[in-house]
Design a protein around this motif. Structure first.
Motif, mmCIF file in Angstrom:
data_model
loop_
_atom_site.group_PDB
_atom_site.id
_atom_site.type_symbol
_atom_site.label_atom_id
_atom_site.label_comp_id
_atom_site.label_asym_id
_atom_site.label_seq_id
_atom_site.Cartn_x
_atom_site.Cartn_y
_atom_site.Cartn_z
ATOM 1 N N GLU A 132 0.831 -1.219 0.000
ATOM 2 C CA GLU A 132 0.000 0.000 0.000
ATOM 3 C C GLU A 132 0.862 1.265 0.000
ATOM 4 O O GLU A 132 0.421 2.325 -0.447
ATOM 5 N N SER A 173 -1.710 2.648 -3.086
ATOM 6 C CA SER A 173 -2.787 3.575 -2.709
ATOM 7 C C SER A 173 -2.282 4.832 -2.011
ATOM 8 O O SER A 173 -2.788 5.932 -2.248
ATOM 9 N N ARG A 192 -5.368 1.902 -7.117
ATOM 10 C CA ARG A 192 -6.435 0.983 -6.692
ATOM 11 C C ARG A 192 -6.705 -0.011 -7.824
ATOM 12 O O ARG A 192 -6.326 0.216 -8.974
#
Ligand SMILES: [Zn+2]
Length: 366
Positions: free
Chosen positions: A300, A304, A317
């Motif tokens: 992540e 993101s 995403r």
């Protein structure tokens, strides 16, 4: 190839899935493919898939030395679908970088160096004549789709006698443009306590876990008060590993105090890619697995979270209807020797290896 089906892959959560792409757009995510789905089929053989990796700090102007490299060397060949050039170019060269990025496979965005000469020299903030407000404003507005923020390298070998003056100008330029600032920290002066109050929510500190004096943490790893205040204001922390700017000990002690990077970036250029200690994006991610970050926590920070900072959530995403930017990677269980910027060696037990990427719908095997 803008139509394909990626089969037998897993999300970072471990869940099995398949991803179908048509005309470059993700049309299906899920293990149960609809019967009419198109060929060709790519067998992921159990590999992981994530949104395309984003490296928030690279040097992708190949003509510059020492801080330069080819775009795709620091991009798709690393499994990275979007790179952010972190201030290689100021107003003089930013248009040229944009031009060259059009023939690269990797998506490129840029942080504009507040010095119009950029990294044509490594003391680019040592004369205030190079911090020309009009030239900067013109370039930032002209290349507004490309320039996502400003970069200011606030350490002694860069600013020399100018002290805090370049940072004061950086603040003013960023306010006028309403763009975030990436501030590189390193050896002082300026002292870190004098730098941090200039940063606002949404700004980001790169080289946050460097092992130098003048860092963000005390010897125990506790954030210095000025850092705690900056974090409360919404200032973010980026790794920016680089040749001299990542310490296992600092990252480990910070983690013990609950401080983790918002984004993991490499600060990659030819020298630290070929000769270490950066080597690759995957190798940088291996270091975070070794520090105890889970796969999801690690990935992540290259998907993101940087996408959010860029204000481009679609880049970070996996969602039906989005242009496909994907990274397919394996994790091999084997011993891997990991060296930080202080020469400290740790042995990792897992090695990430990128196998392929989709960039704007186009699948490229690595
Ligand atoms: Zn850099």
């Amino acid at each position: 190839m803008k139509d394909f089906v990626l089969q037998h892959v897993r999300l970072t959560s471990g869940e099995s899935t398949a991803i179908a792409v048509k005309n470059g757009i993700i049309v299906h995510i899920g293990a149960d493919l609809p019967p009419d789905i198109a060929d060709p089929r790519i067998d992921g053989k159990g590999a992981y898939v994530s949104s395309g990796w984003i490296d928030l700090h690279v040097h992708a102007d190949a003509d510059l030395n020492p801080y330069g490299d080819e775009i795709d060397e620091v991009g798709v060949l690393q499994g990275t679908t979007t790179v952010v050039d972190a201030g290689s170019c100021g107003a003089d060269r930013i248009g040229g970088l944009l031009e060259r990025s059009r023939s690269a496979k990797t998506n490129v965005l840029a942080l504009l160096n507040i010095s119009h000469i950029g990294l044509t020299r490594t003391d680019e903030l040592s004369s205030l004549e190079w911090l020309d407000e009009n030239r900067l404003m013109d370039a930032a507005e002209r290349y507004a789709e490309f320039v996502v923020g400003l970069k200011a390298r606030i350490s002694s070998s860069v600013v020399k006698e100018q002290g805090l003056a370049p940072l004061g100008l950086a603040r003013r330029f960023a306010n006028r443009l309403n763009l975030p600032l990436m501030v590189h920290i390193g050896s002082g002066p300026p002292a870190i306590n004098d730098i941090l109050p200039h940063l606002r929510g949404g700004d980001i500190i790169t080289h946050a876990f460097n092992g130098k004096a003048n860092g963000l943490f005390d010897i125990q790893g506790k954030p210095i008060p000025a850092l705690s205040e900056a974090l409360d204001r919404g200032v973010l922390l980026d790794v920016g590993h680089g040749t001299a700017s990542f310490s296992f000990k600092v990252a480990e002690r910070a983690l013990a105090f609950g401080i983790t990077p918002d984004t993991i970036s490499t600060d990659m250029y030819r020298g630290n890619r070929r000769n270490g200690p950066v080597i690759s994006m995957a190798h940088t991610l291996d270091k975070f697995l070794q520090l105890g970050y889970s796969l999801e926590e690690t990935i992540e920070r290259v998907t993101s979270r940087p996408a959010h900072w860029l204000g481009k959530p679609e880049l970070g995403r996996l969602q039906v209807g989005d242009l496909a930017n994907l990274t397919v990677f394996c994790i091999h269980s084997r011993q891997v020797e990991l060296t930080d910027s202080e020469g400290e060696i740790r042995m990792g037990t897992r090695h990430i290896k990128p196998e392929g990427v989709a960039v704007n719908g186009q699948y490229i095997a690595i």
